[in-house]
Design a protein around this motif. Structure first.
Motif, PDB file in Angstrom:
ATOM      1  N   ILE A 420      82.323  47.320  31.849  1.00  0.00           N
ATOM      2  CA  ILE A 420      83.613  47.614  31.224  1.00  0.00           C
ATOM      3  C   ILE A 420      84.128  46.390  30.470  1.00  0.00           C
ATOM      4  CG2 ILE A 420      86.044  48.119  31.746  1.00  0.00           C
ATOM      5  CD1 ILE A 420      85.052  49.923  33.986  1.00  0.00           C
ATOM      6  N   ASN A 421      83.881  45.225  31.039  1.00  0.00           N
ATOM      7  CA  ASN A 421      84.277  43.980  30.365  1.00  0.00           C
ATOM      8  C   ASN A 421      83.635  43.881  28.979  1.00  0.00           C
ATOM      9  OD1 ASN A 421      85.743  41.365  30.965  1.00  0.00           O
ATOM     10  ND2 ASN A 421      83.776  40.553  30.312  1.00  0.00           N
ATOM     11  N   GLN A 422      82.359  44.289  28.891  1.00  0.00           N
ATOM     12  CA  GLN A 422      81.659  44.260  27.610  1.00  0.00           C
ATOM     13  C   GLN A 422      82.207  45.323  26.658  1.00  0.00           C
ATOM     14  OE1 GLN A 422      79.354  41.952  26.668  1.00  0.00           O
ATOM     15  NE2 GLN A 422      79.570  42.895  24.649  1.00  0.00           N
ATOM     16  N   ILE A 423      82.559  46.499  27.205  1.00  0.00           N
ATOM     17  CA  ILE A 423      83.131  47.567  26.374  1.00  0.00           C
ATOM     18  C   ILE A 423      84.451  47.112  25.758  1.00  0.00           C
ATOM     19  CG2 ILE A 423      84.177  49.860  26.474  1.00  0.00           C
ATOM     20  CD1 ILE A 423      82.053  50.598  28.564  1.00  0.00           C
ATOM     21  N   VAL A 424      85.302  46.470  26.565  1.00  0.00           N
ATOM     22  CA  VAL A 424      86.584  45.965  26.051  1.00  0.00           C
ATOM     23  C   VAL A 424      86.342  44.941  24.953  1.00  0.00           C
ATOM     24  CG1 VAL A 424      88.663  44.669  26.657  1.00  0.00           C
ATOM     25  CG2 VAL A 424      87.778  46.418  28.223  1.00  0.00           C
ATOM     26  N   SER A 425      85.349  44.086  25.184  1.00  0.00           N
ATOM     27  CA  SER A 425      85.033  43.047  24.189  1.00  0.00           C
ATOM     28  C   SER A 425      84.578  43.658  22.874  1.00  0.00           C
ATOM     29  CB  SER A 425      83.952  42.116  24.749  1.00  0.00           C
ATOM     30  OG  SER A 425      83.634  41.096  23.828  1.00  0.00           O
ATOM     31  N   ASP A 426      83.849  44.765  22.934  1.00  0.00           N
ATOM     32  CA  ASP A 426      83.341  45.419  21.722  1.00  0.00           C
ATOM     33  C   ASP A 426      84.432  46.191  20.987  1.00  0.00           C
ATOM     34  OD1 ASP A 426      80.866  44.407  22.319  1.00  0.00           O
ATOM     35  OD2 ASP A 426      80.134  46.245  23.285  1.00  0.00           O
ATOM     36  N   ILE A 427      85.394  46.777  21.743  1.00  0.00           N
ATOM     37  CA  ILE A 427      86.393  47.662  21.129  1.00  0.00           C
ATOM     38  C   ILE A 427      87.540  46.872  20.496  1.00  0.00           C
ATOM     39  CG2 ILE A 427      88.159  49.394  21.652  1.00  0.00           C
ATOM     40  CD1 ILE A 427      86.211  50.667  23.594  1.00  0.00           C
ATOM     41  N   ILE A 428      88.081  45.884  21.198  1.00  0.00           N
ATOM     42  CA  ILE A 428      89.239  45.130  20.674  1.00  0.00           C
ATOM     43  C   ILE A 428      88.752  44.068  19.686  1.00  0.00           C
ATOM     44  CG2 ILE A 428      91.205  43.681  21.272  1.00  0.00           C
ATOM     45  CD1 ILE A 428      91.272  44.989  23.998  1.00  0.00           C
ATOM     46  N   ARG A 429      89.399  43.995  18.561  1.00  0.00           N
ATOM     47  CA  ARG A 429      89.007  43.032  17.520  1.00  0.00           C
ATOM     48  C   ARG A 429      89.103  41.597  18.034  1.00  0.00           C
ATOM     49  NH1 ARG A 429      92.959  44.734  12.864  1.00  0.00           N
ATOM     50  NH2 ARG A 429      92.941  42.445  12.721  1.00  0.00           N
ATOM     51  N   GLU A 430      88.269  40.717  17.454  1.00  0.00           N
ATOM     52  CA  GLU A 430      88.199  39.330  17.899  1.00  0.00           C
ATOM     53  C   GLU A 430      89.523  38.599  17.710  1.00  0.00           C
ATOM     54  OE1 GLU A 430      85.860  37.596  19.436  1.00  0.00           O
ATOM     55  OE2 GLU A 430      84.598  39.378  19.597  1.00  0.00           O
ATOM     56  N   ASP A 431      90.227  38.897  16.621  1.00  0.00           N
ATOM     57  CA  ASP A 431      91.468  38.172  16.347  1.00  0.00           C
ATOM     58  C   ASP A 431      92.649  38.721  17.148  1.00  0.00           C
ATOM     59  OD1 ASP A 431      91.433  40.580  15.010  1.00  0.00           O
ATOM     60  OD2 ASP A 431      92.673  39.852  13.350  1.00  0.00           O
ATOM     61  N   GLU A 432      92.398  39.783  17.977  1.00  0.00           N
ATOM     62  CA  GLU A 432      93.485  40.364  18.761  1.00  0.00           C
ATOM     63  C   GLU A 432      93.290  40.151  20.268  1.00  0.00           C
ATOM     64  OE1 GLU A 432      95.227  44.008  16.074  1.00  0.00           O
ATOM     65  OE2 GLU A 432      93.515  44.469  17.363  1.00  0.00           O
ATOM     66  N   LYS A 433      92.373  39.299  20.652  1.00  0.00           N
ATOM     67  CA  LYS A 433      92.128  39.109  22.088  1.00  0.00           C
ATOM     68  C   LYS A 433      91.552  37.727  22.346  1.00  0.00           C
ATOM     69  CE  LYS A 433      87.314  40.730  22.398  1.00  0.00           C
ATOM     70  NZ  LYS A 433      87.039  40.819  20.977  1.00  0.00           N
TER      71      LYS A 433
END
Length: 757
Positions: A420-433
């Protein structure tokens, strides 16, 4: 093939092995699937044959039995069974003989009926009307009058070809003056029974285990006593299949059906030879298919291996020549050369990448645990190229709703959290997290960055991301997750408090359900409220416990749902709700202990409290309590109550039949049996579908009619014996039921009883 190089065989043999394995698995699966299907079909046919046999036989026997019951309760029968008959009474004899022949037609073919009058000293059978000799009278008395019941099925060992149905009359008197003997030839039963194969004969056993009938006389052993006992007295269904294990002999299946009419057991053996015979064409077909598939596999493997070995031959031209004894074959040489190049490249990349990611994760963990100051945070943000400017930050805390109803175990939780940690990393844009991080074995957390000051826009974006994450997790893992969102904050040093808010918000799943997105801002007022007032529906709980004690499963289910609905509706704070749920569980466990039931232990040796505390949603808690606690308690209590009620009802019935002519009331019986009057009344009505007073009045009414016809007691004497305060009350009650007075009833029916003389 003898001149092929080693690498050819290295390709060829795996092809053959894999193809052979696939062929074995395919044909094996097909064989076992077909085998189970054939066994199920044969077993079902045998079971249906047994049921058909039972229905066919009992249809005849029941019809005959009911016809005889009607006959012996008829007033003319009660008259002439007590009178002597001679050749002078030919009309009466002819009428009786005609009736007996007519009733025998309801039974199987060749059924005959003998009527014996012990008081009149005569017998009517297939040989006509005969007077009873002393020896014949003694034989009948010894053989039949000692029977415990007025209607009995007999199998005489001295005459194995005949089955007897014996009815002693009068039914409700201890002194018997007549015997009806129905003779059913075993050969006529054979004509009724479905024709089975010789390998699976039909057996019929009486309620006491006596062999009444078997379709195959060659079978000498029959059924073992242990098997019959388990069918008759065990907790088995009315109809079914059981496996019989015999030490030192071939095991077999047994199809059985228990009669609800006379307690007979119909059984049929199902030998393994029947399954083998049915499977013979399938076995031959499987063998031929296996040979064909193996031949095709070898041909395809040879052609494919020759084709795939050509690139290897060309690749060897680019590998430096080495001594033959350093490598076993060409594959090992090529593989070793390629691995050396790849390993060196991957090693360098792995060292750089892992070190960088591990440092990011360590930085995030330090943030969430409050271990860093402002200066350290600014340095790390710059080193990891994170955004350094924002307006607001949020922490998104993610937890599983439940793993209980899925294929995953708690051992898989860590792996799932990292996924799930990887899924969150893939879905949320880099500049927003910032880097998503697994906090512990239950929670994954992400710091979300907002560059604008519009809070409504923040909520909209976070909701969109949250729903996308939930949808992706459900599609991939078939799991539901909930997300708690903290209040907005500006400094990373507040991450620890924000994470606590996100986790605290997730406690509201108890009220809003699973797969939720809960903003702490929307529930903080409830958490911070100083007026904590726990609500508990004690009245509903008492009603639920009463339903459990009475074994009322449906009512208990409704009350349980109502109780949880009241808890969720009236306890606004999750902490209040948790306290109320634990109070209910404590009361429920107390009830289990009072009723002598063991406290439930959940898998992994967890108690009920531990199991409930791990649950996140109201639906999960309600289903657990209903299926794991309430229903087992209701079932156990229901079985105990049914047995107790039946015993109490039989005691009340015995008192009525023995003491109907005394002053009798439910209060008197309750005092004697040491039970509450209302409790006995409800049990009696449940068992007999009428009240105690109604049953007692009808029984006394039947006895009154009997005395009017068979005795010379006056109406006043009868009313006094039946506990009427005066004869006028008895006369009014009798007229209301029968339509005439007791005196007129006696005159009318006594004339009818003796008119045949």
């Amino acid at each position: 093939m003898k001149h092929k190089p080693k690498y050819f065989y290295r390709i060829f043999l795996p092809f053959v092995l894999v193809g052979t394995l696939v062929m074995i698995l395919f044909n094996g699966f097909a064989y076992f699937f077909t085998k189970n299907s054939f066994e199920e079909k044969v077993t079902l046919e045998k079971q249906e044959n047994v049921v058909q046999t039972m229905n066919t036989v009992e249809q005849k026997l029941q019809t005959l039995d009911y016809t005889l019951n009607s006959y012996v309760h008829d007033h003319p029968f009660k008259g002439y069974i007590e009178q002597p008959l001679t050749a002078k009474n030919f009309d009466t004899y002819h009428s009786i003989d005609k009736q007996l022949n007519y009733m025998s037609s309801f039974g199987p073919s060749q059924t005959t009926i003998d009527l014996v009058s012990l008081q009149g000293n005569w017998i009517i059978n297939k040989d006509g009307l005969q007077q009873l000799t002393k020896s014949k009278r003694e034989e009948i008395s010894e053989k039949y009058l000692s029977l415990q019941h007025s209607s009995t099925w007999l199998k005489d060992e001295s005459n194995p070809n005949v089955l007897e149905l014996v009815k002693l009359t009068p039914f409700y008197q201890s002194a018997k003056n007549g015997v009806l003997i129905v003779n059913i030839r075993m050969k006529s039963l054979t004509n009724l029974i479905y024709k089975h194969a010789e390998s699976s004969p039909i057996y019929i056993y009486s309620q006491d285990g006596t062999l009444i009938y078997q379709s195959n006389k060659k079978e000498k052993d029959g059924m073992s006593e242990d098997v019959l006992t388990s069918i008759r007295e065990g907790n088995l269904k009315q109809t079914g299949i059981i496996d019989v294990d015999q030490s030192g002999a071939e095991n077999y299946k047994l199809a059985y059906s228990k009669s609800g009419y006379n307690g007979w057991v119909y059984v049929s053996k199902i030998n393994n030879s029947e399954f083998t015979y049915a499977m013979k064409p399938t076995i031959i077909g499987t063998i031929l298919m296996s040979i064909f598939m193996l031949t095709v596999t070898i041909i395809i493997a040879y052609i494919s291996s020759d084709y795939f070995s050509k690139p290897i031959k060309e690749l060897l031209n680019f590998v430096p020549k080495i001594q033959n004894n350093e490598y076993r074959d060409e594959f090992e040489l090529i593989g070793s050369s390629i691995r050396q190049v790849i390993d060196k490249n991957q090693s360098l990349e792995h060292i750089v990448t892992n070190q960088h990611e591990q440092l990011k994760t360590l930085f995030m963990l330090n943030l969430f645990h409050g271990r860093m100051n402002e200066t350290e945070i600014e340095e790390e943000l710059q080193d990891f190229n994170y955004p350094q400017k924002w307006n607001y930050l949020y922490v998104l805390a993610i937890q599983f709703d439940s793993l209980e109803d899925n294929a995953y175990t708690r051992k898989d939780k860590d792996l799932l959290l990292f996924s799930i940690n990887q899924i969150v990393s893939d879905i949320i844009r880099e500049d927003e997290k910032l880097t998503p991080t697994v906090i512990d074995s239950t929670t994954q957390a992400t710091i979300f960055i907002c560059q604008n000051k519009n809070f409504e826009q923040h909520n909209l974006i976070i909701n969109q991301y949250a729903e996308k994450i939930q949808k992706t997790v459900k599609e991939i893992f078939n799991l539901t997750i909930s997300i708690g969102v903290s209040s907005p904050f500006e400094r990373l040093t507040d991450c620890k408090q924000a994470l606590k808010q996100g986790i605290e918000a997730l406690k509201f799943r108890l009220k809003v359900g699973k797969e939720s997105v809960i903003f702490y801002e929307s529930v903080s007022a409830i958490f911070n409220s100083q007026q904590i007032k726990t609500y508990f529906p004690k009245i509903v709980e008492n009603q639920l416990f009463d339903a459990i004690k009475l074994g009322e499963s449906g009512k208990a289910k409704e009350l349980l749902h109502q109780l949880f609905a009241d808890l969720y509706k009236n306890n606004t704070n999750p902490h209040e709700l948790e306290v109320s749920i634990m109070r209910f569980l404590n009361d429920l466990i107390g009830l289990m202990q009072v009723m002598g039931m063991e406290t439930l232990i959940i898998e992994n040796h967890k108690t009920i409290y531990n199991a409930i505390s791990d649950m996140k949603t109201s639906e999960e808690i309600e289903m657990f309590v209903k299926n794991k606690i309430i229903y087992p308690m209701v079932d156990a209590i229901g079985e105990r109550t049914d047995s107790q009620n039946k015993s109490i009802s039989e005691k009340i019935l015995a008192i009525i039949h023995n003491e109907y002519d005394t002053e009798l009331s439910l209060e008197i019986i309750a005092s004697r049996l040491h039970y509450n009057k209302n409790y006995l009344s409800s049990i009696f009505k449940k068992e007999f579908k009428q009240s105690f007073s109604e049953y007692l009045a009808l029984y006394r009414y039947d006895m009154a009619k009997k005395w009017l016809l068979q005795t010379n007691m006056s109406v006043k004497e009868i009313s006094e014996r039946l506990q009427y305060k005066n004869s006028q009350n008895f006369i009014r009650s009798f007229r209301k039921i029968e339509g005439t007075t007791p005196g007129k009833y006696r005159d009318l029916h006594r004339e009818d009883s003796f008119s045949f003389e």
